[in-house]
Design an enzyme around this catalytic site. Structure first.
Site, short mmCIF file in Angstrom:
data_model
loop_
_atom_site.label_atom_id
_atom_site.label_comp_id
_atom_site.label_asym_id
_atom_site.label_seq_id
_atom_site.Cartn_x
_atom_site.Cartn_y
_atom_site.Cartn_z
N CYS A 83 0.81 -1.16 0.02
CA CYS A 83 0.04 -0.07 -0.07
C CYS A 83 0.93 1.22 -0.07
O CYS A 83 0.42 2.47 -0.04
CB CYS A 83 -0.93 -0.09 1.35
SG CYS A 83 -2.04 -1.52 1.32
N CYS A 206 -13.16 0.41 8.34
CA CYS A 206 -12.26 0.25 7.16
C CYS A 206 -12.42 1.07 6.29
O CYS A 206 -13.41 1.63 5.63
CB CYS A 206 -12.67 -1.27 6.95
SG CYS A 206 -12.86 -2.70 8.09
N HIS A 332 -9.04 3.85 -1.35
CA HIS A 332 -7.91 3.07 -0.97
C HIS A 332 -7.56 2.31 -2.41
O HIS A 332 -7.57 1.06 -2.36
CB HIS A 332 -7.76 2.56 0.13
CG HIS A 332 -6.31 1.94 0.55
ND1 HIS A 332 -5.20 2.60 -0.06
CD2 HIS A 332 -6.12 1.22 1.45
CE1 HIS A 332 -4.18 1.99 0.46
NE2 HIS A 332 -4.60 1.02 1.33
#
Ligand code: COA
Length: 385
Positions: A83, A206, A332
């Site tokens: 990430c 999340c 994301h």
């Protein structure tokens, strides 16, 4: 150090079923060129960040794809650091400039995660941790972060409601960002009542899986001045690492790599945490934001959740945290995320953020994390006086 950011662009993040990996990357790269007022032929080298395309899109060799999009056949390299891929690609771009090999480089990042079954996306993300000891036995990212969250709640006595306020704040900011995956405000009750993912983390603790791309153009300060595009500079770029497996750590509630990268970044930039006006931190889970704010030196250990509950991290509070909505609400798309953070900082430092503008923003910091604190990069950006 001083590296100019002369172009910055980001696609909206979300579920883009009608756009391919190439479409998204092209959209970000062309818009960044446009923002810099450059033509493709002006770019001397490309670094493109991606984590999952091999598994989720059946595509590797993204370096060639990124150059192909521009119709130029220059050195172009794909960078992977889970990430944190985007932040590591930025560091590769900076190295090319600092070595004298190039005067202007493109750094882009892309990920397409929503076209596949969610189980495959989860498995792909899990490859960022130690597969042998964690992924193979069925652990998931939310599962590992749930362990971290339980340990932190036990150690520092924070409430579930305080934790939920991280997501409430980031959704509030995301609602003001036209490029955010989720533009909906939520309440503490919404967070607590959303479906349980890994106890105590619910869906709204999340970050989502998203599609999206981001791109910045970096140059030497001299090149930026020559074309009249100076104004925002990267004044520190650092990276550190820790054990790949969470189970190999002595402690779960602080991340050594963030602390190391942050300390070095503040030293290189010759500033202190209190000089920073806004930060984009890697809030993949609500607890990740709390720990990052402490590891980066903005709050004492065990106090960031209390500071959040007191409103200190809201837009134009004591320290604006995740004005973009963060990974939680902006989204994301992992390969793009580290670059998308820089796009937000650049636009804030230029004063281009409209309703979510941070007043008098002069210094911004970006924190990006690959795996569970295993790879961390920190960048500090400053507006030219
Ligand atoms: N926040 C807010 N809303 C979310 C969301 C999130 N994180 N994830 C999904 N949603 C929404 C969807 O848009 C959908 O809304 P709709 O019904 O109005 O269309 C609904 O919730 C259900 O979505 P779905 O895709 O079925 O969710 P899911 O249960 O498959 O996935 C998570 C939810 C939280 C498990 C998934 O997003 C996830 O794994 N997140 C963590 C990703 C991760 O580990 N990243 C790496 C970290 S470094």
């Amino acid at each position: 150090m001083n590296i100019a950011v002369i172009g910055a662009s980001c696609t909206p993040y979300g579920e883009w079923w009608d756009k391919s990996l190439r479409d998204l990357l092209a959209q970000a790269q062309l818009a960044a060129l446009d923002d810099a007022g450059l033509a493709a032929k002006d770019i001397q080298e490309i670094f493109v960040a991606n984590m999952c395309a091999g598994q989720l899109s059946g595509q590797v060799n993204l370096g060639a794809m990124a150059a192909d999009i521009l119709g130029i056949h220059i050195p172009s390299t794909r960078i992977e650091g889970a990430c944190a891929s985007g932040a590591l690609a930025i560091r590769a771009g900076i190295a090319a400039l600092e070595s004298g090999r190039a005067e202007v480089v493109m750094v882009s990042g892309v990920e397409k995660m929503t076209d596949v079954d969610h189980a495959l996306a989860t498995e792909s993300l899990m490859s960022a941790t130690d597969y042998e000891t964690e992924g193979f036995v069925g652990a998931t990212f939310p599962g590992l972060f749930a362990l971290v969250t339980r340990a932190y709640m036990h150690q520092f006595g924070i409430t579930r409601e305080q934790l939920a306020l991280v997501s409430v704040k980031n959704h509030k900011h995301g609602a003001l960002n036209p490029r955010a995956h989720f533009r909906k405000e939520i309440s503490v009750t919404d967070v607590l009542k959303s479906s349980m993912v890994a106890d105590p983390l619910t869906l709204l603790d999340c970050s989502p899986v998203s599609d999206g791309a981001a791109c910045i153009i970096l140059s030497t300060p001299a090149f930026a001045k020559e074309i009249g595009k100076h104004g925002v500079n990267i004044i520190a770029s650092t990276q550190a690492s820790d054990t790949l497996a969470l189970s190999h750590r002595k402690e779960f509630t602080q991340f050594y790599a963030t602390q190391q990268a942050a300390q070095q970044a503040f030293m290189i930039a010759s500033i202190k945490p209190s000089d920073v006006d806004l930060v984009e931190v890697h809030d993949a889970f609500s607890m990740a934001e709390i720990i990052a704010l402490e590891d980066l030196g903005f709050f004492e250990r065990g106090t960031a959740a209390f500071a959040t509950a007191e409103g200190k991290t809201v837009l134009n509070g004591q320290l604006t945290v995740n004005s973009s909505g963060g990974l939680k609400a902006k989204g994301h798309p992992v390969g793009a995320s580290g670059i998308g953070q820089i796009v937000e900082l650049v636009q804030q430092l230029r004063g281009q953020c409209g309703v979510r503008q941070v007043n008098n923003a002069k210094i911004g910091l970006a924190h990006s994390m690959g795996g569970l604190g295993a790879t961390v990069a920190v960048h500090i950006l400053a507006k030219e006086a």
